[in-house]
Design a protein around this motif. Structure first.
Motif, mmCIF file in Angstrom:
data_model
loop_
_atom_site.group_PDB
_atom_site.id
_atom_site.type_symbol
_atom_site.label_atom_id
_atom_site.label_comp_id
_atom_site.label_asym_id
_atom_site.label_seq_id
_atom_site.Cartn_x
_atom_site.Cartn_y
_atom_site.Cartn_z
ATOM 1 N N LYS A 597 0.831 -1.192 0.000
ATOM 2 C CA LYS A 597 0.000 0.000 0.000
ATOM 3 C C LYS A 597 0.871 1.251 0.000
ATOM 4 O O LYS A 597 1.959 1.269 0.581
ATOM 5 C CB LYS A 597 -0.909 0.025 1.233
ATOM 6 C CG LYS A 597 -1.854 -1.163 1.339
ATOM 7 C CD LYS A 597 -2.846 -1.204 0.186
ATOM 8 C CE LYS A 597 -3.842 -2.350 0.381
ATOM 9 N NZ LYS A 597 -4.790 -2.452 -0.738
ATOM 10 N N LYS A 599 0.571 5.492 0.799
ATOM 11 C CA LYS A 599 -0.281 6.437 1.506
ATOM 12 C C LYS A 599 0.185 7.862 1.234
ATOM 13 O O LYS A 599 1.391 8.129 1.142
ATOM 14 C CB LYS A 599 -0.259 6.170 3.017
ATOM 15 C CG LYS A 599 -0.972 4.887 3.424
ATOM 16 C CD LYS A 599 -1.123 4.778 4.929
ATOM 17 C CE LYS A 599 -1.963 3.572 5.309
ATOM 18 N NZ LYS A 599 -2.228 3.504 6.767
ATOM 19 N N THR A 611 -5.215 6.203 0.802
ATOM 20 C CA THR A 611 -4.520 4.910 0.764
ATOM 21 C C THR A 611 -4.733 4.312 -0.614
ATOM 22 O O THR A 611 -5.858 4.269 -1.111
ATOM 23 C CB THR A 611 -5.057 3.956 1.841
ATOM 24 O OG1 THR A 611 -4.851 4.530 3.135
ATOM 25 C CG2 THR A 611 -4.351 2.613 1.775
ATOM 26 N N LEU A 613 -3.431 1.307 -3.726
ATOM 27 C CA LEU A 613 -2.754 0.062 -4.061
ATOM 28 C C LEU A 613 -1.483 0.374 -4.834
ATOM 29 O O LEU A 613 -1.511 1.056 -5.853
ATOM 30 C CB LEU A 613 -3.683 -0.821 -4.906
ATOM 31 C CG LEU A 613 -3.091 -2.143 -5.415
ATOM 32 C CD1 LEU A 613 -2.783 -3.068 -4.243
ATOM 33 C CD2 LEU A 613 -4.055 -2.804 -6.399
ATOM 34 N N ASN A 814 -8.384 -0.255 -3.405
ATOM 35 C CA ASN A 814 -7.199 0.368 -2.825
ATOM 36 C C ASN A 814 -6.997 0.012 -1.356
ATOM 37 O O ASN A 814 -5.860 0.034 -0.870
ATOM 38 C CB ASN A 814 -7.266 1.889 -2.978
ATOM 39 C CG ASN A 814 -6.921 2.340 -4.381
ATOM 40 O OD1 ASN A 814 -5.954 1.871 -4.970
ATOM 41 N ND2 ASN A 814 -7.723 3.251 -4.934
ATOM 42 N N HIS A 815 -8.072 -0.315 -0.637
ATOM 43 C CA HIS A 815 -7.958 -0.570 0.797
ATOM 44 C C HIS A 815 -7.954 -2.048 1.167
ATOM 45 O O HIS A 815 -7.393 -2.410 2.207
ATOM 46 C CB HIS A 815 -9.102 0.123 1.550
ATOM 47 C CG HIS A 815 -8.884 1.585 1.756
ATOM 48 N ND1 HIS A 815 -8.353 2.099 2.919
ATOM 49 C CD2 HIS A 815 -9.118 2.644 0.941
ATOM 50 C CE1 HIS A 815 -8.275 3.426 2.816
ATOM 51 N NE2 HIS A 815 -8.739 3.779 1.631
#
Length: 919
Positions: A597, A599, A611, A613, A814-815
């Protein structure tokens, strides 16, 4: 075809076609000095073939050109070259190991053998004199020997056999030049002779020699060869002796002797010198040896010395490669290489033929020499680093790259012309990190002994005395934007700051302050510029999940002031950070963690604003940098360069989770240690650490842009990341949950007309996420909601209160865990928290588990825990007894006690409590 029409020397005449890749290997500095170096062309040419990590390099030294043979995914472990130097066979060890046969004339891989030794790959390889057969030794604990007819399109060997463990680890093999059905291999203690026939059983003879065999110290075996008389074989040893193997043993009755080569027995041992022999070869009617002192000696068939070559600067010899063509015969041999002819020697014509070949020798300390046999001159052709390369840095204004290694060697190259410029050796310690100052005047080097040297960027001479304030090896080093501060991080988790001062009219550096900022390894230190002034900022990021910012202007001698200390991750480990380009009104710091990930943190509040990917190429991002832009580039277009454990890659910014906007290529299979980019962004450099190489990559941004375009626009790349895609069952189920959330929000029992919308309130995000199989923590839920809520706040001042389906899909992708739910992570938790029961299983006591859920991490209240467990357990079919009243606390306790065993394993927790399917 290219192979059919190929001729010697045409490799560098080929026009390099434009590559479809975003990164293209342009040059390799350094090579694997534990493998042989071969001379490919004769005469006055200096064309070498050697291995650098997973790449075969064909290097025209005089023409300053390289051609790279790329195809291996693991570090190449062995290679061999045919007698005519056309066919090159390489093999590697590791997962999905390959054997590749290359045409050195055209650079084309003509044969690839997959799964030759699927367990551990190949440790040794040889090619027959007629170039039709290959023999390989596997690298596993239990070794297997295979013979291949590589010209046939088959994945199965012609012949193979498994070696018994008592034979020792065989690490060298060679064919009999006069019979491809015979070959010999040796370990450090045993020699094995083989005779292979496709229709016959395995036939081999192994020998273990001891000091009692010849009543003398034998030493450890290095290499074995077949004698040119085709009756004997020879093995060199570390005691400077040659063991002679013969089919005729005077100590054995001739009627009891076996046929060659299975009847080979050690008949004598000749002590040719005191130094350890490292190389043993047969050339024409001569036997050639190389040793640890750098001596090359020629012997006749009776091991009588004919000639020798030596030089004081030559180290332990690793390989010898002879020219295939004869030079013009000299009128007389030079004094240093004059043959010693005796009555037992070969004829002078035969000796002259054997000695009339120039040769290339390589040493184990990474130096290559060309030796002219007529004059005995040693010409240094190549000299590279001898230990791990862990540091590289590019000059901010010139085409210079500095390379530092653990052997203390610092080299500077002009990378545009690939020209070596200067070097300096630091014998006291190894170089761990390097950094140029932004003005390009200084080069700072951090060492393994904790010292820091500030050098002139051109002359490499020290600009001030050595700085020694670190208690451990210096791992990171960097200058502030105005070159007034220098900061380092070391293995003792300390950050140390130095300041430039003026003393007696000269600029020098003095120690300002240091601080033990972290309690786990420091991953990055980063200088920046304060938004409201031109003062420098300094941050450090550690594996303790802390991002620490320092106030340099308020820091005084021996007191480093910390302004902020923020935890940037809940459970993941942050690995690197960089300043994010100003692509919007808000300014960000970009971080990457070990869960794939990335950020975006607000530069002021350090609040996680997004956040995303990151690239998922087998291992997380280890280091990241923003690629400098050229003057002709689009000022709004930015790119991120990165290295993972073994790959180098590029990412189009802004980061949004689209996998087609990034690409990566294997650079150092055994681990990349550092990266740097040229000041104009045209080249990227990667250091390989233990493989002792630095690779120069040419950047092709248009190829990356084209790949991103072909991946689809808008939501297409994100739909493809869903299970089944846009038309799959998962997407339809997600739509159902999305609209059901609207119904729940409007009330399930209302009789009014439903207002069908394309949005749901932000409060419904956690419920839908959990319904589709993603179970975020409370902190992750807060970050998701805040990410959407404040997405437009900086620009409009308004908070977003709802989310549509497309944005929800992006948020989910993405999370969610990049690699899905992992049983291994749950088992690791039980390893830490549990104990071994009587059966040897890792278990957690039921009471301890309930206590941990209420007292550790995101603590649950007793009511929350009871409601959660009764929801998980209460609606399942009962195994026995009557159904308890789970609305009553005592009923919940009874249900928990009955449904949950006293000792819980990871498998029970996942399958019986959480209800998750496990393999």
């Amino acid at each position: 075809s290219l192979v059919w029409a190929a001729k010697p020397g045409m490799l560098f005449q080929k026009d390099r076609e434009s590559s479809p890749h975003s990164l293209n290997l342009s040059w390799v500095f350094g090579y694997n000095s534990s493998l042989a170096v071969h001379s490919l062309m004769d005469g006055e040419d200096r064309v070498l073939l050697y291995v650098s990590s997973h790449t075969v390099v064909i290097h025209d030294v005089l023409g300053n050109r390289q051609y790279h043979l790329q195809g291996h995914a693991n570090v190449i472990s062995c290679l061999c070259v045919s007698e005519d130097k056309r066919w090159v066979a390489t093999a590697d060890r590791g997962p999905n190991a390959l054997i590749i046969v290359w045409d050195s004339f055209s650079g084309v891989p003509v044969r690839t053998i997959f799964e030759s030794h699927p367990e551990d790959g190949v440790c040794a390889i040889a090619i027959s004199q007629d170039a039709k057969y290959l023999v390989t030794l596997s690298a596993g604990t239990v070794q297997r020997v295979c013979v291949w007819r590589w010209t046939l399109p088959t994945e199965k060997p012609l012949w193979s056999t498994e070696l018994r463990p008592e034979f020792g680890y065989q690490d060298y093999v060679i064919f009999n030049p006069q019979d491809p059905h015979e070959f010999v291999s040796n370990s450090k203690t045993q020699v094995i002779f083989y005779l292979w026939v496709t229709s016959a059983r395995d036939e081999l003879a192994a020998w273990l020699l001891s000091p009692q065999t010849f009543r003398s110290v034998v030493g450890r075996f290095s290499q074995s060869v077949f004698h040119f008389n085709n009756r004997q074989a020879l093995t060199g040893t570390s005691a400077g002796k040659v063991v002679v193997w013969d089919v005729v043993d005077p100590r054995t009755d001739p009627k009891e002797q076996q046929a060659r080569p299975l009847g080979m027995t050690p008949t004598k041992m000749v002590s040719v010198q005191e130094e350890s022999l490292t190389v043993l070869q047969v050339l024409e009617s001569c036997i050639v040896t190389g040793d640890v002192k750098g001596h090359v000696k020629f012997y006749d068939g009776e091991l009588l010395l004919l000639s020798h070559y030596s030089h004081s600067k030559v180290g332990p010899i690793q390989s010898l490669s002879f020219s295939t063509t004869l030079r013009d015969p000299p009128d007389a041999f030079p004094a240093r290489s004059r043959p010693f002819l005796t009555s037992g020697s070969d004829s002078s014509d035969s000796v002259s033929l054997a000695l009339n070949r120039n040769f290339i020798l390589s040493t184990s300390d990474a130096t290559v020499f060309r030796v002219a046999t007529d004059s005995a001159d040693f010409e240094k052709v190549l000299e590279e680093v001898k230990k791990a390369v862990s540091a590289i840095a590019c000059h901010p204004q010139q085409t210079l790259v500095a390379v530092g290694s653990h052997c203390g060697l610092l080299k500077v190259w002009d990378y545009r012309h690939t020209k070596y410029l200067d070097s300096r050796i630091f014998p006291e310690a190894g170089i761990q990190c390097l950094s140029y100052d932004p003005e390009g005047y200084f080069l700072a080097a951090g060492f393994t002994d904790g010292s820091v040297h500030i050098l002139d960027a051109i002359s490499l001479q020290s600009s001030c005395k050595e700085l020694r304030f670190s208690q451990g090896p210096v791992t990171h080093i960097g200058f502030s934007h105005n070159s007034q501060y220098l900061a380092t991080a070391d293995e003792t988790y300390s950050v140390i700051v130095y300041k430039k001062v003026l003393q007696n009219g000269h600029r020098c550096w003095e120690h300002l302050a240091g601080l033990d900022s972290h309690y786990k390894p420091i991953r990055s230190i980063l200088f920046g510029v304060q938004a409201d002034s031109n003062k420098p900022r300094l941050l450090s990021l550690g594996e303790d999940r802390q991002l620490v910012e320092y106030d340099l202007s308020s820091s005084i001698k021996d007191h480093l002031v910390v302004t902020h200390r923020d935890r940037v991750e809940q459970s993941a480990v942050p690995l690197c950070l960089a300043w994010y380009p100003q692509l919007s009104t808000e300014s960000f710091i970009l971080t990457a963690n070990n869960c794939y990930k990335m950020k975006l943190l607000n530069t002021t509040t350090k609040m996680c604003r997004k956040t995303l990917l990151g690239p998922t190429y087998g291992s997380p991002l280890e280091k990241i940098q923003i690629l400098p832009t050229t003057s002709t580039a689009d000022p709004k277009q930015h790119y991120l360069l990165y290295i993972t454990k073994d790959k180098v890659g590029l990412q189009i910014l802004p980061v949004d989770g689209n996998p087609h906007k990034s690409s990566a290529f294997i650079c150092h299979p055994d681990g990349a240690s550092d990266l740097a980019s040229s000041y104009d962004g045209r080249y990227i450099f990667t250091a390989g650490g233990s493989d002792r190489t630095v690779m120069k990559w040419k950047v092709n941004l248009s190829a990356l842009d084209a790949a991103a375009f072909l991946g689809g626009e808008d939501m297409i790349p994100f739909y493809n990341l869903l299970d089944g895609g846009r038309e799959g069952e998962f997407f339809r189920e997600l739509e159902d949950y999305f609209y059901y959330a609207q119904i729940c929000n409007q009330g399930t029992n209302t009789l009014e007309n439903r207002q069908v919308s394309t949005h749901i309130p932000l409060e419904e995000i956690p419920s839908v996420m959990r319904a589709i199989g993603f179970y975020p923590s409370e902190e992750e839920i807060e970050e998701m909601i805040n990410e959407v809520k404040f997405s437009k706040y900086v620009d409009s001042g308004e908070q977003v209160t709802e989310i549509n389906l497309e944005d929800f899909i992006k948020l989910y992708i993405n999370h969610r865990p990049a690699l899905g739910l992992s049983m291994k992570s749950l088992q690791r938790a039980f390893q830490v928290l549990g104990y071994d029961n009587e059966k040897g299983d890792k278990v957690i006591d039921r009471g301890d588990l309930l206590s941990l859920l209420q007292c550790r991490g995101e603590q649950m209240t007793e009511d929350e825990l009871a409601q959660c467990l009764t929801t998980l357990l209460g609606r399942r079919p009962r195994r026995r007894g009557s159904e308890p009243d789970i609305s009553d606390p005592s009923g919940a306790a009874a249900l928990i006690e009955e449904e949950i065993p006293a000792e819980i394993t990871a498998e029970i927790f996942a399958a019986d409590i959480l209800g998750l399917p496990i393999a």
